[in-house]
Every structure is written in structure tokens, then in C-alpha cells.
Design a protein around this motif. Structure first.
Motif, PDB file in Angstrom:
ATOM      1  N   CYS A   1     -12.780   5.883  18.040  1.00 53.66           N
ATOM      2  CA  CYS A   1     -12.539   4.917  17.292  1.00 53.66           C
ATOM      3  C   CYS A   1     -11.524   5.291  16.105  1.00 53.66           C
ATOM      4  CB  CYS A   1     -13.861   4.252  16.863  1.00 53.66           C
ATOM      5  SG  CYS A   1     -14.773   5.642  15.909  1.00 53.66           S
ATOM      6  N   THR A   2     -11.127   3.947  15.395  1.00 52.99           N
ATOM      7  CA  THR A   2     -10.674   4.140  14.100  1.00 52.99           C
ATOM      8  C   THR A   2     -11.493   3.842  13.190  1.00 52.99           C
ATOM      9  OG1 THR A   2      -9.582   2.031  14.246  1.00 52.99           O
ATOM     10  CG2 THR A   2      -8.325   3.983  14.982  1.00 52.99           C
ATOM     11  N   PHE A   3     -11.864   4.448  12.116  1.00 49.41           N
ATOM     12  CA  PHE A   3     -12.571   4.381  10.997  1.00 49.41           C
ATOM     13  C   PHE A   3     -11.904   4.068   9.595  1.00 49.41           C
ATOM     14  CE2 PHE A   3     -15.691   6.209   7.848  1.00 49.41           C
ATOM     15  CZ  PHE A   3     -16.983   5.337   8.420  1.00 49.41           C
ATOM     16  N   ILE A   4     -11.952   2.973   8.992  1.00 48.72           N
ATOM     17  CA  ILE A   4     -11.103   2.779   7.749  1.00 48.72           C
ATOM     18  C   ILE A   4     -12.436   2.405   6.689  1.00 48.72           C
ATOM     19  CG2 ILE A   4      -9.647   1.111   6.610  1.00 48.72           C
ATOM     20  CD1 ILE A   4      -8.573   0.574   9.576  1.00 48.72           C
ATOM     21  N   TYR A   5     -12.162   2.915   5.718  1.00 50.43           N
ATOM     22  CA  TYR A   5     -12.840   2.584   4.408  1.00 50.43           C
ATOM     23  C   TYR A   5     -11.957   2.217   3.270  1.00 50.43           C
ATOM     24  CZ  TYR A   5     -15.188   3.870   0.073  1.00 50.43           C
ATOM     25  OH  TYR A   5     -15.596   4.134  -1.386  1.00 50.43           O
ATOM     26  N   LEU A   6     -12.445   0.948   2.636  1.00 51.02           N
ATOM     27  CA  LEU A   6     -11.699   0.322   1.549  1.00 51.02           C
ATOM     28  C   LEU A   6     -12.668   0.123   0.526  1.00 51.02           C
ATOM     29  CD1 LEU A   6      -8.957  -2.436   1.844  1.00 51.02           C
ATOM     30  CD2 LEU A   6     -10.984  -2.635   0.498  1.00 51.02           C
ATOM     31  N   SER A   7     -12.093   0.270  -0.453  1.00 55.29           N
ATOM     32  CA  SER A   7     -12.951   0.297  -1.798  1.00 55.29           C
ATOM     33  C   SER A   7     -12.227  -0.107  -3.213  1.00 55.29           C
ATOM     34  CB  SER A   7     -13.817   1.380  -1.893  1.00 55.29           C
ATOM     35  OG  SER A   7     -14.844   1.218  -3.237  1.00 55.29           O
ATOM     36  N   GLN A   8     -12.818  -0.937  -3.745  1.00 59.75           N
ATOM     37  CA  GLN A   8     -12.475  -1.305  -5.413  1.00 59.75           C
ATOM     38  C   GLN A   8     -13.691  -1.001  -6.327  1.00 59.75           C
ATOM     39  OE1 GLN A   8     -10.197  -4.501  -6.605  1.00 59.75           O
ATOM     40  NE2 GLN A   8      -9.301  -3.424  -8.162  1.00 59.75           N
ATOM     41  N   ALA A   9     -13.866   0.170  -6.848  1.00 56.77           N
ATOM     42  CA  ALA A   9     -15.172   0.101  -7.637  1.00 56.77           C
ATOM     43  C   ALA A   9     -14.963   0.885  -8.887  1.00 56.77           C
ATOM     44  CB  ALA A   9     -16.249   1.097  -6.752  1.00 56.77           C
TER      45      ALA A   9
ATOM     46  N   GLN B   1      -5.570   9.539   6.429  1.00 57.82           N
ATOM     47  CA  GLN B   1      -4.563   8.929   5.639  1.00 57.82           C
ATOM     48  C   GLN B   1      -5.201   8.315   4.531  1.00 57.82           C
ATOM     49  OE1 GLN B   1      -4.237   7.337   9.207  1.00 57.82           O
ATOM     50  NE2 GLN B   1      -3.311   9.453   9.479  1.00 57.82           N
ATOM     51  N   VAL B   2      -4.617   8.300   3.519  1.00 53.96           N
ATOM     52  CA  VAL B   2      -5.140   7.896   2.022  1.00 53.96           C
ATOM     53  C   VAL B   2      -4.173   6.784   1.463  1.00 53.96           C
ATOM     54  CG1 VAL B   2      -6.388   8.092  -0.121  1.00 53.96           C
ATOM     55  CG2 VAL B   2      -6.959   9.541   1.856  1.00 53.96           C
TER      56      VAL B   2
ATOM     57  N   TRP C   1       0.778  -1.259  -0.012  1.00 49.41           N
ATOM     58  CA  TRP C   1       0.049  -0.040  -0.094  1.00 49.41           C
ATOM     59  C   TRP C   1       1.108   1.218  -0.051  1.00 49.41           C
ATOM     60  CZ3 TRP C   1      -5.222   0.140  -0.597  1.00 49.41           C
ATOM     61  CH2 TRP C   1      -6.016  -1.369  -0.206  1.00 49.41           C
ATOM     62  N   PHE C   2       0.763   2.142  -0.939  1.00 49.51           N
ATOM     63  CA  PHE C   2       1.513   3.468  -1.115  1.00 49.51           C
ATOM     64  C   PHE C   2       0.404   4.710  -0.575  1.00 49.51           C
ATOM     65  CE2 PHE C   2       2.436   7.088  -3.481  1.00 49.51           C
ATOM     66  CZ  PHE C   2       3.934   7.153  -3.025  1.00 49.51           C
ATOM     67  N   LYS C   3       0.966   5.328   0.630  1.00 46.86           N
ATOM     68  CA  LYS C   3       0.304   6.519   1.137  1.00 46.86           C
ATOM     69  C   LYS C   3       0.409   7.444   0.265  1.00 46.86           C
ATOM     70  CE  LYS C   3       0.691   6.962   5.467  1.00 46.86           C
ATOM     71  NZ  LYS C   3       1.142   7.414   6.968  1.00 46.86           N
ATOM     72  N   LYS C   4      -0.751   8.344  -0.126  1.00 52.14           N
ATOM     73  CA  LYS C   4      -0.932   9.415  -1.081  1.00 52.14           C
ATOM     74  C   LYS C   4      -1.363  10.553  -0.253  1.00 52.14           C
ATOM     75  CE  LYS C   4      -1.151   9.180  -4.957  1.00 52.14           C
ATOM     76  NZ  LYS C   4       0.035   9.414  -5.904  1.00 52.14           N
ATOM     77  N   TYR C   5      -2.134  10.332   0.825  1.00 53.61           N
ATOM     78  CA  TYR C   5      -2.395  11.555   1.633  1.00 53.61           C
ATOM     79  C   TYR C   5      -2.384  11.315   3.351  1.00 53.61           C
ATOM     80  CZ  TYR C   5      -5.824  15.234   3.009  1.00 53.61           C
ATOM     81  OH  TYR C   5      -6.527  16.269   3.887  1.00 53.61           O
ATOM     82  N   ASP C   6      -2.035  12.248   3.812  1.00 51.83           N
ATOM     83  CA  ASP C   6      -1.726  12.074   5.449  1.00 51.83           C
ATOM     84  C   ASP C   6      -1.658  13.613   5.998  1.00 51.83           C
ATOM     85  OD1 ASP C   6      -1.063  11.674   7.964  1.00 51.83           O
ATOM     86  OD2 ASP C   6       0.476  10.394   7.604  1.00 51.83           O
TER      87      ASP C   6
ATOM     88  N   LYS D   1      -8.179   6.101   6.165  1.00 51.18           N
ATOM     89  CA  LYS D   1      -8.555   5.697   7.701  1.00 51.18           C
ATOM     90  C   LYS D   1      -8.468   7.027   8.278  1.00 51.18           C
ATOM     91  CE  LYS D   1      -5.960   4.118  11.678  1.00 51.18           C
ATOM     92  NZ  LYS D   1      -4.753   3.352  12.112  1.00 51.18           N
ATOM     93  N   ILE D   2      -9.413   7.211   9.395  1.00 51.91           N
ATOM     94  CA  ILE D   2      -9.557   8.516  10.185  1.00 51.91           C
ATOM     95  C   ILE D   2      -9.363   8.219  11.668  1.00 51.91           C
ATOM     96  CG2 ILE D   2     -12.092   8.674   9.828  1.00 51.91           C
ATOM     97  CD1 ILE D   2     -11.815  11.677   9.844  1.00 51.91           C
ATOM     98  N   THR D   3      -8.830   8.903  12.471  1.00 52.17           N
ATOM     99  CA  THR D   3      -8.913   8.403  13.919  1.00 52.17           C
ATOM    100  C   THR D   3      -9.767   9.654  14.422  1.00 52.17           C
ATOM    101  OG1 THR D   3      -6.417   8.105  13.566  1.00 52.17           O
ATOM    102  CG2 THR D   3      -7.591   8.745  15.814  1.00 52.17           C
ATOM    103  N   ILE D   4     -10.923   9.026  15.046  1.00 53.67           N
ATOM    104  CA  ILE D   4     -12.031   9.503  15.539  1.00 53.67           C
ATOM    105  C   ILE D   4     -11.821   9.926  17.003  1.00 53.67           C
ATOM    106  CG2 ILE D   4     -14.513   9.913  15.816  1.00 53.67           C
ATOM    107  CD1 ILE D   4     -14.567   8.440  12.985  1.00 53.67           C
ATOM    108  N   SER D   5     -11.974  11.058  17.671  1.00 51.28           N
ATOM    109  CA  SER D   5     -11.680  11.041  19.113  1.00 51.28           C
ATOM    110  C   SER D   5     -13.153  11.488  19.967  1.00 51.28           C
ATOM    111  CB  SER D   5     -10.576  12.193  19.495  1.00 51.28           C
ATOM    112  OG  SER D   5     -10.984  13.518  19.129  1.00 51.28           O
ATOM    113  N   ASP D   6     -14.050  11.643  19.028  1.00 48.83           N
ATOM    114  CA  ASP D   6     -15.407  12.251  19.830  1.00 48.83           C
ATOM    115  C   ASP D   6     -16.564  11.551  19.510  1.00 48.83           C
ATOM    116  OD1 ASP D   6     -14.988  13.418  17.435  1.00 48.83           O
ATOM    117  OD2 ASP D   6     -15.405  15.406  18.044  1.00 48.83           O
ATOM    118  N   VAL D   7     -16.507  10.528  18.683  1.00 46.85           N
ATOM    119  CA  VAL D   7     -17.659   9.761  18.329  1.00 46.85           C
ATOM    120  C   VAL D   7     -17.379   8.355  18.697  1.00 46.85           C
ATOM    121  CG1 VAL D   7     -19.306   9.278  16.336  1.00 46.85           C
ATOM    122  CG2 VAL D   7     -18.053  11.496  16.583  1.00 46.85           C
TER     123      VAL D   7
END
Length: 268
Positions: free
Chosen positions: A170-178, A36-37, A26-31, A60-66
Motif C-alpha cells: 500500500c501507499t500510506f500518507i499522513y497529513l497534518s497541520q497542528a 517522502q516529506v 508542496w515543497f519536498k523536504k525529505y526523500d 508518504k511511505i511506500t509499503i511493500s509487505d503490509v
């Protein structure tokens, strides 16, 4: 000889979680700002048709208040989605397949002159003490064929992994190939996906912050959550055998008009 079930099994959930958590290939494109993407990379010697043209993307987004539970509810609550998803044209559940799986329809608006897209997907979910997983992929439904006014896109695999890190974090991760199909060049699809993913993730996060207050209103049925309590569902039961997987390379609905519209958008 028995026919394998189309419903996801434990191995599919395990593989999806492995992909969400893996850093290999996996190659990080955004942080930036807790977001992170990544896009999936393939070995340099992996040439030819074996390399997918549509990228697999992970955010992936790190969420501190939900809480993780709230983010999970947001993803399931179709009524609430109408309040925070401006791209949505139409969305509804079609039928229940099992206690933790259903089939549904979703369509979204694309910038003109590109035709709007839609998908029919099989969605399945799994909940443990501190972890929530939702996975979907495109299917063919006999009563919901492609429409002439929309291009039938394909979700090869799309889903979420939400893991609690505390009572309200929580940590919230979205993965997609569409694949949106039509005549859009794959490089345009990949670039647009990378640019839009952080924006979409932030929208879902904001929706999560606003959800508890919205859900507590009597008109929004605070106690009704059929994704947690299957006995509350009003969906009809459907035999999963009536569905078949929609392959990305076997669509019959990409008409010439959608190709002309998509091409004019690229050339303008």
C-alpha cells in the motif's frame, strides 16, 4: 434555522484526499528509502495574517509487505497503540457520534521542561474497496476541559490516506497541520515536526508488520474491530451538537507556567 452538523461530510473527505495526492504548492523536504516529506508552500505574494504560522506537513511511505487493511487497523486499535507508541501518556475513546465517527482524548510526553500536551479530537473515517481515510480535528467537549498539568494542543486537520497497491502492499500518507500551543516559537514547531515525521511514520510501519501476530492472540480479541463493525462498540452515544470546533487561535488554557517552561527549553 438548522445548525450545520460538526460531522465531516463527503466534501471534507474529498478535499482531504485531494490534499494528500496533490503536488501543487508542496515543497519536498525529505526523500529517502521510500519515504517522502513535504511542507505546504504559499504564493510569494500571499503576505500577512493569511499565511499560517504552523506548517501543513505531508508524509508518504511506500509499503511493500503490509496490507492497507492492516495499516488501517493499526491506526484504530487503541489497545495495540500502547505497545508501540512510547510518547503516549493516555489515550481513550470518549463517545460514539455516528457509525463512522467518535470523539477521543490523547496526551503525549514532551521533553523536559516542556509540559506534556493533550488533545480532544473528533475522528471520522471512510472505507472503500481499496482505500481507507481517517481525519480528525480538535473539538471542545464539555466534560473534558483543558487540564492544569497539560497544555491543550490543537489539531487543525490531521489524517491518513491508505491506498492498496496489492494484496499485501500500500501507499500510506499522513497529513497534518497542528499547533502544540504554549510558548514554543513556530519555527521550532515546524522544524521539529519535519524532523520527527519520518521517525513516526517508520514506527507506525513497524507496528503494522507486527500487528497481525499480536492481534491473533486470544487476549487481544482477534474478531473485535468496532471501527469495521459498529455493532461491536461499547461506547455511549453522544449528540455531535454538544461539541464545538476548537480553533487554533482561541485557546483559553495556555497558562503562564507553560509559557515559562517552554521558553526555558528554547533558551537552554
Amino acid at each position: 434555522m438548522s445548525v450545520p452538523s460538526i460531522l465531516p461530510d463527503q466534501a471534507m473527505f474529498d478535499d482531504f484526499k485531494r490534499q494528500c495526492l496533490s503536488t501543487d504548492n508542496w515543497f519536498k523536504k525529505y526523500d529517502d528509502s521510500g519515504m517522502q516529506v513535504w511542507i505546504e508552500q504559499y504564493p510569494t505574494n500571499n503576505k500577512g495574517n493569511s499565511v499560517p504560522k504552523v506548517h501543513k506537513i505531508k508524509c508518504k511511505i511506500t509499503i511493500s509487505d503490509v496490507s492497507a487493511a492492516t495499516m488501517y487497523d493499526v491506526l484504530h486499535d487503541g489497545v495495540y497503540r500502547k505497545t508501540w507508541d512510547p510518547a503516549m501518556l493516555e489515550s481513550f475513546d470518549i463517545a460514539r457520534l455516528s457509525a463512522n465517527a467518535d470523539v477521543g482524548y490523547y496526551s503525549w510526553l514532551c521533553p523536559k521542561p516542556i509540559k506534556s500536551r493533550d488533545v480532544v479530537t473528533l475522528r471520522s473515517w471512510q472505507v472503500t474497496d481499496d482505500e481507507y481515510v481517517i481525519v480528525n480535528f480538535s473539538v471542545k467537549h464539555p466534560k473534558f476541559p483543558p487540564r492544569s498539568d497539560r497544555v491543550r494542543a490543537v489539531s487543525i486537520v490531521t489524517g491518513y490516506l491508505i491506498k492498496a497497491t496489492g494484496p499485501n502492499s500500500c501507499t500510506f500518507i499522513y497529513l497534518s497541520q497542528a499547533d502544540p500551543k504554549g510558548d514554543l516559537p513556530k519555527w521550532v514547531v515546524n522544524a521539529a515536526t519535519r524532523a520527527l515525521a519520518p521517525r513516526v511514520m517508520r514506527s507506525v510501519y513497524k507496528a503494522g508488520k507486527d500487528y497481525p501476530e499480536w492481534k491473533q492472540k486470544p487476549e487481544n480479541l482477534p474478531d473485535r474491530k468496532p471501527w469495521l463493525y459498529p455493532e461491536q462498540t461499547t461506547l455511549c452515544q453522544m449528540d455531535p451538537a454538544e461539541l464545538s470546533i476548537q480553533r487554533a487561535n482561541s485557546l483559553e488554557n495556555v497558562d503562564e507556567s507553560s509559557k515559562v517552561e517552554d521558553r526555558s527549553y528554547i533558551e537552554s
